[in-house]
Design a protein around this motif. Structure first.
Motif, PDB file in Angstrom:
ATOM      1  N   ARG A  94      -7.975  62.198 112.103  1.00  0.00           N
ATOM      2  CA  ARG A  94      -8.266  63.374 112.903  1.00  0.00           C
ATOM      3  C   ARG A  94      -9.759  63.707 112.843  1.00  0.00           C
ATOM      4  NH1 ARG A  94      -4.535  62.321 115.210  1.00  0.00           N
ATOM      5  NH2 ARG A  94      -2.515  63.375 115.418  1.00  0.00           N
ATOM      6  N   ILE A  95     -10.270  64.286 113.926  1.00  0.00           N
ATOM      7  CA  ILE A  95     -11.656  64.743 113.956  1.00  0.00           C
ATOM      8  C   ILE A  95     -11.774  66.005 113.104  1.00  0.00           C
ATOM      9  CG2 ILE A  95     -13.520  65.610 115.428  1.00  0.00           C
ATOM     10  CD1 ILE A  95     -12.320  63.895 117.702  1.00  0.00           C
ATOM     11  N   ILE A  96     -12.801  66.058 112.271  1.00  0.00           N
ATOM     12  CA  ILE A  96     -12.999  67.164 111.338  1.00  0.00           C
ATOM     13  C   ILE A  96     -13.342  68.449 112.088  1.00  0.00           C
ATOM     14  CG2 ILE A  96     -14.483  68.018 109.463  1.00  0.00           C
ATOM     15  CD1 ILE A  96     -14.829  65.082 108.604  1.00  0.00           C
ATOM     16  N   GLU A  97     -12.790  69.568 111.627  1.00  0.00           N
ATOM     17  CA  GLU A  97     -13.147  70.873 112.188  1.00  0.00           C
ATOM     18  C   GLU A  97     -14.465  71.352 111.589  1.00  0.00           C
ATOM     19  OE1 GLU A  97     -10.186  73.975 112.467  1.00  0.00           O
ATOM     20  OE2 GLU A  97      -8.616  72.520 111.956  1.00  0.00           O
ATOM     21  N   LEU A 155     -17.674  72.210 116.360  1.00  0.00           N
ATOM     22  CA  LEU A 155     -16.708  71.123 116.549  1.00  0.00           C
ATOM     23  C   LEU A 155     -15.328  71.679 116.231  1.00  0.00           C
ATOM     24  CD1 LEU A 155     -16.606  68.104 117.259  1.00  0.00           C
ATOM     25  CD2 LEU A 155     -16.769  67.591 114.823  1.00  0.00           C
ATOM     26  N   GLU A 156     -14.507  71.810 117.261  1.00  0.00           N
ATOM     27  CA  GLU A 156     -13.192  72.418 117.101  1.00  0.00           C
ATOM     28  C   GLU A 156     -12.124  71.542 117.735  1.00  0.00           C
ATOM     29  OE1 GLU A 156     -13.424  76.322 118.784  1.00  0.00           O
ATOM     30  OE2 GLU A 156     -14.426  77.136 117.018  1.00  0.00           O
ATOM     31  N   PRO A 157     -10.959  71.435 117.101  1.00  0.00           N
ATOM     32  CA  PRO A 157      -9.894  70.595 117.660  1.00  0.00           C
ATOM     33  C   PRO A 157      -9.512  71.035 119.066  1.00  0.00           C
ATOM     34  CG  PRO A 157      -9.339  71.329 115.442  1.00  0.00           C
ATOM     35  CD  PRO A 157     -10.556  72.103 115.849  1.00  0.00           C
ATOM     36  N   ALA A 158      -9.220  70.088 119.909  1.00  0.00           N
ATOM     37  CA  ALA A 158      -8.739  70.408 121.250  1.00  0.00           C
ATOM     38  C   ALA A 158      -7.319  70.946 121.137  1.00  0.00           C
ATOM     39  CB  ALA A 158      -8.769  69.165 122.131  1.00  0.00           C
ATOM     40  N   GLY A 159      -7.060  72.091 121.781  1.00  0.00           N
ATOM     41  CA  GLY A 159      -5.715  72.643 121.769  1.00  0.00           C
ATOM     42  C   GLY A 159      -4.768  71.788 122.582  1.00  0.00           C
ATOM     43  N   PHE A 162      -5.839  56.166 122.714  1.00  0.00           N
ATOM     44  CA  PHE A 162      -6.278  57.549 122.507  1.00  0.00           C
ATOM     45  C   PHE A 162      -5.741  58.049 121.161  1.00  0.00           C
ATOM     46  CE2 PHE A 162      -6.598  62.036 123.064  1.00  0.00           C
ATOM     47  CZ  PHE A 162      -7.482  62.297 124.102  1.00  0.00           C
ATOM     48  N   VAL A 163      -6.641  58.564 120.292  1.00  0.00           N
ATOM     49  CA  VAL A 163      -6.230  59.024 118.965  1.00  0.00           C
ATOM     50  C   VAL A 163      -6.360  60.543 118.823  1.00  0.00           C
ATOM     51  CG1 VAL A 163      -6.690  58.885 116.473  1.00  0.00           C
ATOM     52  CG2 VAL A 163      -6.823  56.824 117.882  1.00  0.00           C
ATOM     53  N   ASP A 164      -7.541  61.083 119.131  1.00  0.00           N
ATOM     54  CA  ASP A 164      -7.757  62.518 118.931  1.00  0.00           C
ATOM     55  C   ASP A 164      -8.925  62.976 119.798  1.00  0.00           C
ATOM     56  OD1 ASP A 164      -7.237  65.019 117.881  1.00  0.00           O
ATOM     57  OD2 ASP A 164      -8.364  64.698 116.026  1.00  0.00           O
ATOM     58  N   ALA A 165      -9.047  64.293 119.955  1.00  0.00           N
ATOM     59  CA  ALA A 165     -10.142  64.868 120.751  1.00  0.00           C
ATOM     60  C   ALA A 165     -10.524  66.216 120.168  1.00  0.00           C
ATOM     61  CB  ALA A 165      -9.738  65.016 122.219  1.00  0.00           C
ATOM     62  N   VAL A 208     -13.890  62.248 122.227  1.00  0.00           N
ATOM     63  CA  VAL A 208     -12.587  61.594 122.136  1.00  0.00           C
ATOM     64  C   VAL A 208     -12.708  60.404 121.200  1.00  0.00           C
ATOM     65  CG1 VAL A 208     -10.875  60.246 123.407  1.00  0.00           C
ATOM     66  CG2 VAL A 208     -11.800  62.324 124.414  1.00  0.00           C
ATOM     67  N   LEU A 209     -11.786  60.305 120.262  1.00  0.00           N
ATOM     68  CA  LEU A 209     -11.724  59.157 119.362  1.00  0.00           C
ATOM     69  C   LEU A 209     -10.687  58.178 119.886  1.00  0.00           C
ATOM     70  CD1 LEU A 209     -12.212  57.579 116.726  1.00  0.00           C
ATOM     71  CD2 LEU A 209     -10.521  59.091 115.630  1.00  0.00           C
TER      72      LEU A 209
END
Length: 446
Positions: A225-228, A233-237, A268-271, A288-289
């Protein structure tokens, strides 16, 4: 077919309605828009919770203000006489919008690297913004006005000389011209500075998606997961994530066949939503990761909202209706080589976006740490890169003829740059006063 002699005559004829010496003038028009009002109007369609970060970054210094005030300078340039020598403009050609990046062949190049405002227009608008940024940066570094003038003069003089050289070359020679990153090394005057440049080049070469994987992600419950790091830098809802997955397939269609095949090998893994830049803060931007062969084969892409160029309201209509297409086409036209994953599409609510790699050996100069001679040399390199970019899209023969063999143009723009540097100080003070009065809210240090 128009001959080189005809094209050169057109350039020389342009001097009659706008002499080169006339570019020295800068006098604000009586109905000049309030710079803070220009910024507020630009922010109406941006994410309101992020605008205080933008104002906080711009309030740091006059140079920071200049970086974020492309719309202010566009309006100022539009109020001045202009040539009819059209090129694909960067639209925001200040010193920090040049830098390092990787070509598809993995060579490290130096070139323009920001095209959010790209648009066809008079060549001198980019040159004036470059010259003004050199003067503002020099003053901010504590250099005397003579040294600030020299930095602006050097950028424009090198632009003129490079354009005249390119005017004598064939079409393919101009198209293939590029600036290798090693051109930065001779700019260093001391062994210590040379070591710093070498370190910067090495650092840029390490800035890849694999390096970003370690800095921007973590394992949560067995999943990458992408770090908050709010608010930057905030997770996509869930709604954003669903939309991003959909527009990912739409973006794919704007790539060439072989690049679509390559992209299809990633999943597609995370955004996450990401805050970027100074002038761009408040626009919708995500990273996007993607994962390729395995977890050690990542690809980070950046999705950035594309709105109208700040130049559009001042110039005739351009060739592209879609703002993302405008950005991508402008970048491909101006850069010597461009990111293989550049693409565009329309997202939720009809908003336009463009895609590119987040990190692809990208790097920029530490302009704040440059002494007078080093800043002059760096400004000259930027002038070289800008001329090469303009020569690909405009009539380089006509522009070279307009500029001529004498230093008239650079002397005029050196005067303009100092005058506009004074204007930038006043505009920066106006923003700071608006923050102090509570007219706008600034969040410093973010």
């Amino acid at each position: 077919m128009t001959t080189p002699e005809d094209r050169a005559e057109r350039g020389r004829a342009t001097r009659k309605h706008l002499p080169r010496s006339a570019h020295a003038a800068w006098l604000p028009s009586v109905d000049r828009p309030d710079p803070v009002a220009v910024l507020e109007r630009q922010g109406r369609d941006r994410l309101p919770e992020l605008l205080p970060i933008r104002y906080g970054r711009m309030a740091v210094s006059p140079f920071a203000f200049l970086r974020g005030a492309a719309a202010v300078m566009a309006a100022d340039l539009a109020a001045q006489p202009r040539t009819d020598l059209t090129v694909q403009l960067c639209g925001d050609a200040h010193l920090l919008n040049f830098g390092l990046y990787a070509s598809p062949e993995r060579a490290l190049l130096f070139d323009l690297n920001d095209f959010d405002e790209t648009y066809p227009g008079p060549f001198e608008w980019d040159v004036k913004r470059l010259a003004a940024s050199a003067a503002v940066a020099a003053r901010e570094n504590g250099h005397a006005d003579a040294e600030a003038r020299a930095a602006a003069h050097g950028a424009v003089a090198t632009y003129r000389k490079t354009m005249r050289d390119l005017a004598k070359q064939g079409e393919l020679d101009v198209w293939y011209a590029r600036i290798e990153a090693d051109r930065l090394l001779p700019l260093a005057r001391s062994a210590r500075r040379r070591r710093r440049v070498e370190s910067s080049l090495a650092h840029a070469r390490r800035r890849t998606s694999l390096q970003a994987l370690g800095k921007l992600t973590e394992i949560v419950e067995g999943r990458r997961r992408i770090i908050e790091d709010p608010p930057l830098l905030e997770p996509a809802g869930a709604p954003d994530m669903a939309a991003l997955r959909k527009i990912f397939s739409d973006y794919r269609s704007t790539l060439t066949e072989e690049r679509r095949l390559l992209l299809d090998r990633y999943r597609f893994v995370d955004a996450a939503r990401k805050v970027v830049g100074v002038g761009s803060v408040g626009t919708r931007c995500f990273i996007v990761l993607l994962e390729g062969r395995d977890a050690d084969d990542p690809l980070f892409l950046q999705i950035k909202e594309a709105g109208k160029s700040v130049l559009e309201e001042h110039l005739p209509s351009g060739p592209y209706v879609h703002p993302g297409h405008r950005v991508v086409a402008g970048q491909r036209l101006m850069q010597a080589a461009s990111d293989i994953f550049l693409g565009w599409m329309t997202g939720p609510q009809g908003r336009a976006y463009y895609w590119r790699q987040l990190r692809d050996m990208k790097g920029s100069a530490d302009v704040a740490g440059l002494g007078p001679r080093e800043l002059l040399n760096y400004a000259r390199l930027c002038g070289t890169a800008l001329a090469r970019a303009h020569a690909r899209s405009g009539d380089r023969v006509a522009i070279a003829a307009y500029l001529g063999a004498k230093p008239t143009f650079e002397l005029a723009l050196a005067d303009f740059a100092l005058h506009y540097a004074d204007q930038t100080v006043r505009d920066h003070a106006a923003l700071c006063a608006a923050v102090e009065a509570g007219v706008v809210t600034a969040r410093p240090g973010v």
